[in-house]
Write a protein that holds these residues in place. Structure first.
Motif, PDB file in Angstrom:
ATOM      1  N   ASN A 136      -9.003   4.628  -2.755  1.00  0.00           N
ATOM      2  CA  ASN A 136      -9.966   5.696  -2.568  1.00  0.00           C
ATOM      3  C   ASN A 136      -9.792   7.215  -3.234  1.00  0.00           C
ATOM      4  O   ASN A 136      -8.606   7.714  -2.836  1.00  0.00           O
ATOM      5  N   GLU A 185      -8.088   2.934  -9.727  1.00  0.00           N
ATOM      6  CA  GLU A 185      -9.188   2.210 -10.198  1.00  0.00           C
ATOM      7  C   GLU A 185      -8.932   0.518  -9.891  1.00  0.00           C
ATOM      8  O   GLU A 185      -9.528  -0.205  -9.520  1.00  0.00           O
ATOM      9  N   SER A 186      -7.590   0.281 -10.718  1.00  0.00           N
ATOM     10  CA  SER A 186      -7.085  -1.083 -10.429  1.00  0.00           C
ATOM     11  C   SER A 186      -6.499  -1.304  -9.288  1.00  0.00           C
ATOM     12  O   SER A 186      -6.627  -2.696  -8.829  1.00  0.00           O
ATOM     13  N   CYS A 187      -6.062  -0.517  -8.472  1.00  0.00           N
ATOM     14  CA  CYS A 187      -5.716  -0.767  -7.007  1.00  0.00           C
ATOM     15  C   CYS A 187      -6.642  -0.633  -5.707  1.00  0.00           C
ATOM     16  O   CYS A 187      -6.319  -0.634  -4.729  1.00  0.00           O
ATOM     17  N   ASN A 188      -7.935  -0.076  -6.253  1.00  0.00           N
ATOM     18  CA  ASN A 188      -9.054   0.016  -5.379  1.00  0.00           C
ATOM     19  C   ASN A 188      -8.701   1.053  -4.376  1.00  0.00           C
ATOM     20  O   ASN A 188      -8.725   1.133  -3.101  1.00  0.00           O
ATOM     21  N   SER A 202       0.702  -1.165   0.002  1.00  0.00           N
ATOM     22  CA  SER A 202      -0.053  -0.111  -0.072  1.00  0.00           C
ATOM     23  C   SER A 202       0.693   1.207  -0.051  1.00  0.00           C
ATOM     24  O   SER A 202       0.345   2.078  -0.516  1.00  0.00           O
TER      25      SER A 202
END
Length: 237
Positions: A52, A47-50, A23
């Motif tokens: 926020n 988007e690909s790593c979710n 992260s």
């Protein structure tokens, strides 16, 4: 005094074996993308790593990217107008160095276009007074004004002033000034980490300093060369 060789090797081995939280790595990469205005890539990455989207602001990317592109395209006056429009005229009023660099780049652009008469007029109207403000500006003007004397300034001893690298360095300088003006770090977190690691490993190597100033691109290039050399050596063995 520098640490002993055995102690340096021990600490170096410990640093090399450190694990990085995924992260944290994603945050470093994203900060780099946003800092350098890679909006589409940054959004796709989030988007690909979710990730926020509220954790990272992409609000000024489009404006900063436009200013950056205008500068690298040689459209300096337009870039100044956009800076004033997007970020307020106090940005340049409070940052004389950046304003000076942009005006110098406009002078250089006029030389590139062979508009010598216009370049002379521009220098007298917009640059000459800077020489009285600070010795560093006077010195800088002494370095760029000789461009007028060369029929082919690109191949002159100071032709580097017309290079893509030079104009990109000005664009990056402006981007950093804008970010600072907005209360953001001038340097992205990824570059800060790599700079720190470079200092640490330089210390491990006896404190030897490189002749050329550190840049992220030079670090990446050097790392790539080292990896290729290591790979070639392994293949040969």
């Amino acid at each position: 005094e520098w640490m002993s060789t055995s102690l340096a090797e021990k600490h170096k081995s410990e640093y090399e074996s450190l694990s990085v939280d995924p992260s944290d790595m994603r945050s470093l990469i994203l900060s780099y993308l946003i800092h350098h205005s890679y909006k589409d890539t940054a959004i796709s990455f989030m988007e690909s790593c979710n990730i926020n989207s509220h954790e990272f602001s992409t609000n000024t990317i489009d404006q900063r990217k436009m200013v950056f592109d205008l500068i690298t395209q040689g459209r300096i006056i337009e870039s100044i107008e956009c800076l004033n429009k997007f970020f307020g005229d106090d940005l340049l009023k409070n940052n004389t160095q950046i304003h000076f660099e942009l005006l110098c780049q406009q002078f250089i652009q006029l030389i590139r276009q062979k508009n010598i008469k216009e370049a002379l007029g521009f220098a007298q109207t917009n640059l000459q007074h800077f020489g009285k403000l600070d010795p560093k500006y006077f010195k800088a003007l002494q370095e760029i004004f000789p461009l007028i004397a060369y029929g082919e300034p690109e191949i002159s001893p100071i032709g580097n002033l017309l290079s893509e690298e030079h104009i990109e360095s000005v664009a990056n300088m402006v981007n950093e000034a804008v970010l600072e003006h907005l209360g953001e770090p001038r340097t992205d977190y990824l570059e800060q980490v790599i700079r720190q690691l470079t200092v640490v490993f330089d210390n491990f190597n006896g404190g030897k300093k490189k002749e050329k100033p550190w840049t992220l691109s030079s670090f990446v290039n050097e790392t790539s060369v080292k990896q290729k050399t290591s790979s070639d050596t392994t293949t040969t063995l």
